[in-house]
Design a protein around this motif. Sequence first.
Motif, mmCIF file in Angstrom:
data_model
loop_
_atom_site.group_PDB
_atom_site.id
_atom_site.type_symbol
_atom_site.label_atom_id
_atom_site.label_comp_id
_atom_site.label_asym_id
_atom_site.label_seq_id
_atom_site.Cartn_x
_atom_site.Cartn_y
_atom_site.Cartn_z
ATOM 1 N N PRO A 51 -42.579 0.555 -33.049
ATOM 2 C CA PRO A 51 -41.808 -0.373 -32.208
ATOM 3 C C PRO A 51 -42.727 -1.310 -31.435
ATOM 4 C CG PRO A 51 -41.994 1.713 -31.124
ATOM 5 C CD PRO A 51 -42.623 1.880 -32.483
ATOM 6 N N ARG A 52 -42.186 -2.423 -31.026
ATOM 7 C CA ARG A 52 -42.950 -3.381 -30.226
ATOM 8 C C ARG A 52 -42.127 -3.762 -29.009
ATOM 9 N NH1 ARG A 52 -44.405 -8.787 -32.960
ATOM 10 N NH2 ARG A 52 -43.732 -9.939 -31.145
ATOM 11 N N LEU A 53 -42.570 -3.326 -27.847
ATOM 12 C CA LEU A 53 -41.893 -3.684 -26.606
ATOM 13 C C LEU A 53 -42.371 -5.070 -26.202
ATOM 14 C CD1 LEU A 53 -40.085 -2.951 -24.194
ATOM 15 C CD2 LEU A 53 -42.109 -1.965 -23.103
ATOM 16 N N GLU A 54 -41.450 -5.997 -26.156
ATOM 17 C CA GLU A 54 -41.809 -7.378 -25.837
ATOM 18 C C GLU A 54 -41.721 -7.652 -24.348
ATOM 19 O OE1 GLU A 54 -41.256 -10.392 -28.319
ATOM 20 O OE2 GLU A 54 -41.463 -9.148 -30.091
ATOM 21 N N ALA A 55 -40.729 -7.075 -23.680
ATOM 22 C CA ALA A 55 -40.584 -7.293 -22.247
ATOM 23 C C ALA A 55 -39.594 -6.284 -21.684
ATOM 24 C CB ALA A 55 -40.077 -8.702 -21.968
ATOM 25 N N MET A 56 -39.804 -5.958 -20.432
ATOM 26 C CA MET A 56 -38.881 -5.074 -19.748
ATOM 27 C C MET A 56 -39.019 -5.338 -18.252
ATOM 28 S SD MET A 56 -38.362 -1.009 -20.122
ATOM 29 C CE MET A 56 -39.442 -0.307 -18.907
ATOM 30 N N THR A 57 -37.907 -5.485 -17.592
ATOM 31 C CA THR A 57 -37.931 -5.724 -16.155
ATOM 32 C C THR A 57 -36.937 -4.783 -15.485
ATOM 33 O OG1 THR A 57 -38.403 -8.067 -16.551
ATOM 34 C CG2 THR A 57 -37.636 -7.456 -14.348
ATOM 35 N N VAL A 58 -37.371 -4.115 -14.444
ATOM 36 C CA VAL A 58 -36.510 -3.247 -13.652
ATOM 37 C C VAL A 58 -36.599 -3.731 -12.209
ATOM 38 C CG1 VAL A 58 -36.102 -0.897 -12.860
ATOM 39 C CG2 VAL A 58 -36.953 -1.292 -15.178
ATOM 40 N N TRP A 59 -35.438 -3.903 -11.568
ATOM 41 C CA TRP A 59 -35.391 -4.367 -10.190
ATOM 42 C C TRP A 59 -34.788 -3.294 -9.306
ATOM 43 C CZ3 TRP A 59 -37.562 -8.811 -8.593
ATOM 44 C CH2 TRP A 59 -37.867 -9.758 -9.561
ATOM 45 N N ALA A 60 -35.326 -3.168 -8.124
ATOM 46 C CA ALA A 60 -34.749 -2.302 -7.103
ATOM 47 C C ALA A 60 -34.858 -3.055 -5.786
ATOM 48 C CB ALA A 60 -35.492 -0.981 -7.029
ATOM 49 N N ASP A 61 -33.722 -3.390 -5.208
ATOM 50 C CA ASP A 61 -33.699 -4.115 -3.938
ATOM 51 C C ASP A 61 -33.129 -3.225 -2.853
ATOM 52 O OD1 ASP A 61 -34.658 -6.588 -4.957
ATOM 53 O OD2 ASP A 61 -32.661 -7.026 -5.744
ATOM 54 N N GLU A 62 -33.636 -3.406 -1.648
ATOM 55 C CA GLU A 62 -33.123 -2.663 -0.503
ATOM 56 C C GLU A 62 -31.845 -3.323 -0.008
ATOM 57 O OE1 GLU A 62 -34.678 -1.075 3.829
ATOM 58 O OE2 GLU A 62 -35.952 -2.377 2.648
ATOM 59 N N VAL A 63 -30.816 -2.512 0.213
ATOM 60 C CA VAL A 63 -29.541 -2.994 0.724
ATOM 61 C C VAL A 63 -29.341 -2.408 2.111
ATOM 62 C CG1 VAL A 63 -27.036 -2.962 0.378
ATOM 63 C CG2 VAL A 63 -28.560 -3.160 -1.589
ATOM 64 N N ASP A 64 -28.857 -3.219 3.027
ATOM 65 C CA ASP A 64 -28.585 -2.761 4.388
ATOM 66 C C ASP A 64 -27.534 -1.650 4.330
ATOM 67 O OD1 ASP A 64 -27.829 -2.348 7.005
ATOM 68 O OD2 ASP A 64 -27.615 -4.484 7.470
ATOM 69 N N PRO A 65 -27.862 -0.433 4.810
ATOM 70 C CA PRO A 65 -26.914 0.675 4.719
ATOM 71 C C PRO A 65 -25.659 0.453 5.559
ATOM 72 C CG PRO A 65 -28.808 1.299 6.035
ATOM 73 C CD PRO A 65 -29.105 -0.053 5.458
ATOM 74 N N HIS A 66 -25.711 -0.468 6.506
ATOM 75 C CA HIS A 66 -24.553 -0.745 7.352
ATOM 76 C C HIS A 66 -23.614 -1.768 6.716
ATOM 77 C CE1 HIS A 66 -26.490 1.663 10.340
ATOM 78 N NE2 HIS A 66 -27.551 0.891 10.307
ATOM 79 N N GLN A 67 -24.094 -2.392 5.664
ATOM 80 C CA GLN A 67 -23.281 -3.380 4.974
ATOM 81 C C GLN A 67 -22.203 -2.636 4.176
ATOM 82 O OE1 GLN A 67 -25.682 -5.812 2.491
ATOM 83 N NE2 GLN A 67 -24.073 -7.266 2.045
ATOM 84 N N THR A 68 -20.973 -2.990 4.379
ATOM 85 C CA THR A 68 -19.879 -2.258 3.734
ATOM 86 C C THR A 68 -19.553 -2.808 2.362
ATOM 87 O OG1 THR A 68 -18.245 -3.677 4.792
ATOM 88 C CG2 THR A 68 -18.838 -1.619 5.919
ATOM 89 N N GLN A 69 -20.018 -3.999 2.067
ATOM 90 C CA GLN A 69 -19.668 -4.626 0.808
ATOM 91 C C GLN A 69 -20.865 -5.422 0.310
ATOM 92 O OE1 GLN A 69 -16.651 -7.662 1.286
ATOM 93 N NE2 GLN A 69 -15.481 -6.704 -0.358
ATOM 94 N N LEU A 70 -21.092 -5.399 -0.997
ATOM 95 C CA LEU A 70 -22.161 -6.208 -1.554
ATOM 96 C C LEU A 70 -21.768 -7.674 -1.466
ATOM 97 C CD1 LEU A 70 -23.127 -4.138 -4.700
ATOM 98 C CD2 LEU A 70 -24.391 -4.351 -2.567
ATOM 99 N N PRO A 71 -22.733 -8.573 -1.243
ATOM 100 C CA PRO A 71 -22.398 -9.990 -1.150
ATOM 101 C C PRO A 71 -21.839 -10.505 -2.479
ATOM 102 C CG PRO A 71 -24.773 -9.668 -1.137
ATOM 103 C CD PRO A 71 -24.137 -8.319 -1.092
ATOM 104 N N ALA A 72 -20.923 -11.468 -2.379
ATOM 105 C CA ALA A 72 -20.377 -12.076 -3.601
ATOM 106 C C ALA A 72 -21.454 -12.894 -4.276
ATOM 107 C CB ALA A 72 -19.193 -12.964 -3.215
ATOM 108 N N GLU A 73 -21.432 -12.893 -5.591
ATOM 109 C CA GLU A 73 -22.413 -13.666 -6.353
ATOM 110 C C GLU A 73 -22.099 -15.148 -6.203
ATOM 111 O OE1 GLU A 73 -23.748 -14.052 -10.949
ATOM 112 O OE2 GLU A 73 -23.220 -12.084 -10.194
ATOM 113 N N ASP A 74 -23.141 -15.939 -5.964
ATOM 114 C CA ASP A 74 -22.964 -17.385 -5.824
ATOM 115 C C ASP A 74 -22.840 -17.986 -7.210
ATOM 116 O OD1 ASP A 74 -22.946 -20.030 -5.165
ATOM 117 O OD2 ASP A 74 -24.967 -20.057 -4.329
ATOM 118 N N THR A 75 -21.695 -18.549 -7.524
ATOM 119 C CA THR A 75 -21.476 -19.139 -8.835
ATOM 120 C C THR A 75 -21.809 -20.609 -8.859
ATOM 121 O OG1 THR A 75 -19.160 -19.549 -8.302
ATOM 122 C CG2 THR A 75 -19.687 -17.470 -9.419
ATOM 123 N N GLY A 76 -22.232 -21.130 -7.716
ATOM 124 C CA GLY A 76 -22.649 -22.535 -7.667
ATOM 125 C C GLY A 76 -21.482 -23.517 -7.682
ATOM 126 N N GLY A 77 -20.286 -23.065 -7.527
ATOM 127 C CA GLY A 77 -19.187 -24.006 -7.626
ATOM 128 C C GLY A 77 -18.181 -23.771 -6.655
#
Length: 181
Positions: A155-181
């Motif tokens: 096999p040939r692994l070309e790319a792999m990206t893993v993200w882990a972001d810190e979220v404010d534990p007091h935030q009750t809801q994830l922010p809405a994604e900005d769709t630009g419109g």
Amino acid sequence: VLVFLLASRFCLSDEVVDQAWELFGATRPGWGRVQAVSDWAHENIRYEVGSSTPLTTSADVLQCAAGVCRDYTHVGVTFCRALSIPARYVSGYLPDVAVPPPDLAMDFCSWFEAFLDGRWWTFDPRNNVPRMGRVVIGRGRDAADVAMVTTYGTPRLEAMTVWADEVDPHQTQLPAEDTGG
């Protein structure tokens, strides 16, 4: 849970029962005993890239006293099982969230979980400090059950990206994604 008390391919707990009880038998049962196992591995195994191979067992690591996170984890699991504490191997990613530089950036990693008081608890003998944001890929008896990749051919692994972001534990809801419109 019973399967996590048995010796496995890389965790030869039946070979270290006497050593485990000699080292940890006097420690307080439960959390204190598992933390003593994690402390011992952290203090007695030197982190050394290239010191082990995909075939290295916990017995090999105990003999040479060197390894990588996989090896620390196998030793922790092995000692816990030898002490009749169910333990399982966990593979995943360990982010660098809230870790001061110059620690290494997020990487594929392993740690273990011990079954205490009716639930699984995380222990990390390589780092031996609480860390946030662990990204679990799999859980099993040892690394053979939850390898990062199991492949056939070339096999040939070309790319792999893993993200882990810190979220404010007091935030009750994830922010809405900005769709630009």
